[in-house]
Design a protein around this motif. Structure first.
Motif, PDB file in Angstrom:
ATOM      1  N   ASP A  81       0.872  -1.167   0.000  1.00  0.00           N
ATOM      2  CA  ASP A  81       0.000   0.000   0.000  1.00  0.00           C
ATOM      3  C   ASP A  81       0.916   1.225   0.000  1.00  0.00           C
ATOM      4  O   ASP A  81       1.715   1.393   0.931  1.00  0.00           O
ATOM      5  N   VAL A  82       0.811   2.071  -1.006  1.00  0.00           N
ATOM      6  CA  VAL A  82       1.743   3.205  -1.124  1.00  0.00           C
ATOM      7  C   VAL A  82       1.239   4.327  -0.222  1.00  0.00           C
ATOM      8  O   VAL A  82       0.543   5.248  -0.656  1.00  0.00           O
ATOM      9  N   VAL A  83       1.595   4.235   1.045  1.00  0.00           N
ATOM     10  CA  VAL A  83       1.120   5.196   2.044  1.00  0.00           C
ATOM     11  C   VAL A  83       2.108   6.329   2.254  1.00  0.00           C
ATOM     12  O   VAL A  83       1.775   7.343   2.882  1.00  0.00           O
ATOM     13  N   LEU A  84       3.320   6.178   1.753  1.00  0.00           N
ATOM     14  CA  LEU A  84       4.338   7.204   1.974  1.00  0.00           C
ATOM     15  C   LEU A  84       5.123   7.375   0.670  1.00  0.00           C
ATOM     16  O   LEU A  84       4.526   7.570  -0.374  1.00  0.00           O
ATOM     17  N   ASN A  85       6.426   7.262   0.731  1.00  0.00           N
ATOM     18  CA  ASN A  85       7.273   7.496  -0.444  1.00  0.00           C
ATOM     19  C   ASN A  85       7.937   6.230  -0.953  1.00  0.00           C
ATOM     20  O   ASN A  85       8.843   6.303  -1.776  1.00  0.00           O
ATOM     21  N   GLN A  86       7.504   5.051  -0.467  1.00  0.00           N
ATOM     22  CA  GLN A  86       8.111   3.783  -0.838  1.00  0.00           C
ATOM     23  C   GLN A  86       7.181   2.976  -1.747  1.00  0.00           C
ATOM     24  O   GLN A  86       5.977   2.904  -1.485  1.00  0.00           O
ATOM     25  N   VAL A  87       7.773   2.371  -2.774  1.00  0.00           N
ATOM     26  CA  VAL A  87       7.012   1.533  -3.700  1.00  0.00           C
ATOM     27  C   VAL A  87       7.767   0.224  -3.899  1.00  0.00           C
ATOM     28  O   VAL A  87       8.975   0.234  -4.181  1.00  0.00           O
ATOM     29  N   LEU A  88       7.078  -0.894  -3.741  1.00  0.00           N
ATOM     30  CA  LEU A  88       7.643  -2.222  -3.976  1.00  0.00           C
ATOM     31  C   LEU A  88       7.037  -2.798  -5.245  1.00  0.00           C
ATOM     32  O   LEU A  88       5.815  -2.885  -5.370  1.00  0.00           O
ATOM     33  N   VAL A  89       7.886  -3.196  -6.180  1.00  0.00           N
ATOM     34  CA  VAL A  89       7.432  -3.645  -7.492  1.00  0.00           C
ATOM     35  C   VAL A  89       8.003  -5.027  -7.786  1.00  0.00           C
ATOM     36  O   VAL A  89       9.180  -5.286  -7.531  1.00  0.00           O
ATOM     37  N   ARG A  90       7.141  -5.892  -8.336  1.00  0.00           N
ATOM     38  CA  ARG A  90       7.547  -7.245  -8.706  1.00  0.00           C
ATOM     39  C   ARG A  90       7.157  -7.486 -10.164  1.00  0.00           C
ATOM     40  O   ARG A  90       6.117  -7.002 -10.616  1.00  0.00           O
ATOM     41  N   PHE A  91       7.996  -8.221 -10.871  1.00  0.00           N
ATOM     42  CA  PHE A  91       7.815  -8.389 -12.312  1.00  0.00           C
ATOM     43  C   PHE A  91       7.737  -9.877 -12.656  1.00  0.00           C
ATOM     44  O   PHE A  91       8.583 -10.666 -12.225  1.00  0.00           O
ATOM     45  N   ALA A  92       6.734 -10.258 -13.452  1.00  0.00           N
ATOM     46  CA  ALA A  92       6.593 -11.630 -13.923  1.00  0.00           C
ATOM     47  C   ALA A  92       7.008 -11.716 -15.393  1.00  0.00           C
ATOM     48  O   ALA A  92       6.753 -10.793 -16.168  1.00  0.00           O
ATOM     49  N   PRO A  93       7.640 -12.810 -15.800  1.00  0.00           N
ATOM     50  CA  PRO A  93       8.106 -12.908 -17.186  1.00  0.00           C
ATOM     51  C   PRO A  93       6.989 -13.035 -18.199  1.00  0.00           C
ATOM     52  O   PRO A  93       7.143 -12.625 -19.341  1.00  0.00           O
TER      53      PRO A  93
END
Length: 479
Positions: free
Chosen positions: A390-402
């Motif tokens: 949940d982007v509640v501040l300034n951090q973003v977590l991203v995951r990529f599928a092939p």
């Protein structure tokens, strides 16, 4: 006395040229170790060079290994840039060459720290009577807060840890959430409390400590001395521990100290829109934050804040016969940090706060958070992309599928090969770093590989985020 003007003008020109071109630079470093060693190393020559030649050579040979972390598209490690006033003040601090240990060594450094400390307490909504120390970073700030807590809880148990050490002391338990930052563990090691001896409290899916689990553990510990460390801003997700409930649980214990690691998240208190995230934070006993993160002063500068100034001073203060103490009422900067000889960090902090003002600090925090949401939204509908937090501040977590259908992110709870997704995510991260449009690092979040993006720079604008989104999507499509 030599004329310093030609050298300083030369250096200013080199620095200005670098900053003028920073938006066009490949964001990551391009040099190899071997290349840098070849250019900068070798045996120390018998004869030296002129200062101007030294600076010219250093700027030329080091350039390929300089990371554009001060630029607007560096999103790694919660790294801020350097506000113009803070950068200039830091140059002055170098020219003045003040040792900020004591009043007599630099009255100006002592008073500037005192003023900046008061402004920080006001901005963050912390008790005005708290003591403040300017450290090298969050690790030393947390270490200092833990030392103060260790002193106070053991003194309540009848033990003088400054005089007698930890051998034979009453058992002291440290309690952390499962998502505690590595710097807290480092601080525990240095404080002699052992990183592996801490008791862990379960966290939820966003990394927030569960207050019910904390209350149960504190009840189990009875009346033994306890240090609890909570988080304001998870370094991966940006999430905040539920501080009101944690404060209540700690206050119900007969001999406990609550430290809050708010290395970047504590600055949410400066924003009307985000202040609710830190509700209850003023009820803690000590706090960590950084100025070289969201306040955007040059490296290095951390801040430790302690409610109990007597415990703070007792934990780190020392003296010698030749140390001249200022007159009554004078704030001695060395009373609040473990080191003695140290840089006058307060000048850059003072300058940053004067440049921004209260409204500017709030705008900086709000703008970075809005840009983080913009980046997440720009990636969310890309094929194979999932935003994990949940982007509640300034951090973003991203995951990529092939492989995935357009608009579908990978669901790691299904039969999708999680190892393949991990490997692909790491390839995308490497490709983004090699591309050089922006820089973001990798992390592991709940057992999953992820890209971690932190928007922390005063200079970042919507165009920088949009260019970065385009580059990340391109790299993901071709990885």
């Amino acid at each position: 006395m030599p004329d310093h003007r030609p050298l300083l003008h030369q250096t200013a020109e080199l620095a200005a040229r670098y900053l003028e071109g920073i938006e066009r630079r490949h964001v990551g470093g391009l040099a190899t170790r071997e290349g840098l060693l070849s250019a900068l190393g070798g045996a120390l020559p018998r004869q030296g060079l002129t200062p101007g030649q030294v600076i010219e050579d250093l700027a030329r040979f080091a350039d390929p290994g300089v990371v554009a972390s001060a630029g607007p598209r560096y999103f790694g490690f919660v790294t801020g840039g350097a506000l113009p006033a803070a950068l200039a003040a830091d140059w002055l601090a170098s020219a003045w060459d003040q040792n900020a240990f004591s009043w007599v060594m630099s009255p100006a450094a002592a008073v500037v720290e005192e003023v900046a400390a008061g402004w920080i307490l006001d901005l963050l909504g912390l008790p005005a009577s708290s003591s403040v120390g300017f450290t090298s970073g969050a690790t030393m700030a947390t270490f200092t807060g833990i030392l103060a807590g260790r002193h106070r809880v053991l003194s309540r148990a009848g033990w003088d840890v400054q005089r007698d050490g930890l051998i034979g002391a009453p058992p002291l338990t440290v309690v952390l959430g499962t998502e505690a930052h590595a710097t807290v563990l480092s601080a525990l090691q240095m404080a002699g409390l052992g990183s592996g001896r801490a008791r862990r409290v379960d966290s939820d899916e966003q990394g927030r400590m569960k207050p019910g689990a904390l209350r149960s553990l504190l009840a189990e510990l009875g009346d033994r001395p306890v240090l609890v460390s909570a988080q304001a801003g998870n370094v991966n997700s940006g999430a905040f521990d539920p501080l009101p409930e944690i404060v209540d649980a700690v206050r119900a214990h007969p001999n406990a100290w609550l430290h809050v690691d708010g290395a970047f998240g504590l600055w949410a208190a400066a924003s009307d829109a985000l202040r609710s995230h830190v509700d209850g934070v003023a009820g803690a006993d000590s706090w960590t934050t950084d100025a070289h993160k969201w306040l955007n002063v040059p490296y290095d500068c951390g801040v430790v804040i302690v409610r109990d100034a007597d415990a703070h001073r007792a934990a780190v203060n020392f003296g010698a016969a030749y140390y001249v103490v200022g007159d009554g009422g004078v704030r001695e900067p060395g009373s609040w940090v473990p080191d003695s000889s140290r840089r006058a960090r307060g000048f850059a902090v003072y300058a940053a706060l004067r440049q921004l003002g209260r409204a500017g600090v709030a705008d900086l925090v709000d703008r970075c958070c809005a840009l983080a949401r913009r980046l997440a939204d720009g990636l969310r509908d890309a094929p194979g992309v999932a935003i994990l937090n949940d982007v509640v501040l300034n951090q973003v977590l991203v995951r990529f599928a092939p492989t995935a259908r357009p608009g579908d992110g990978p669901d790691v709870d299904t039969d999708v090969d999680a190892d393949a997704i991990d490997a692909f995510t790491r390839r995308v991260i490497a490709a983004v770093q090699q591309d050089g449009t922006c820089w973001a690092g990798g992390t592991t979040w709940h057992g999953m590989a992820a890209m971690r993006v932190s928007v922390s720079n005063w200079a970042t604008r919507e165009a920088d985020v949009d260019a970065s989104v385009e580059a990340i999507r391109r790299c993901a499509a071709s990885a």
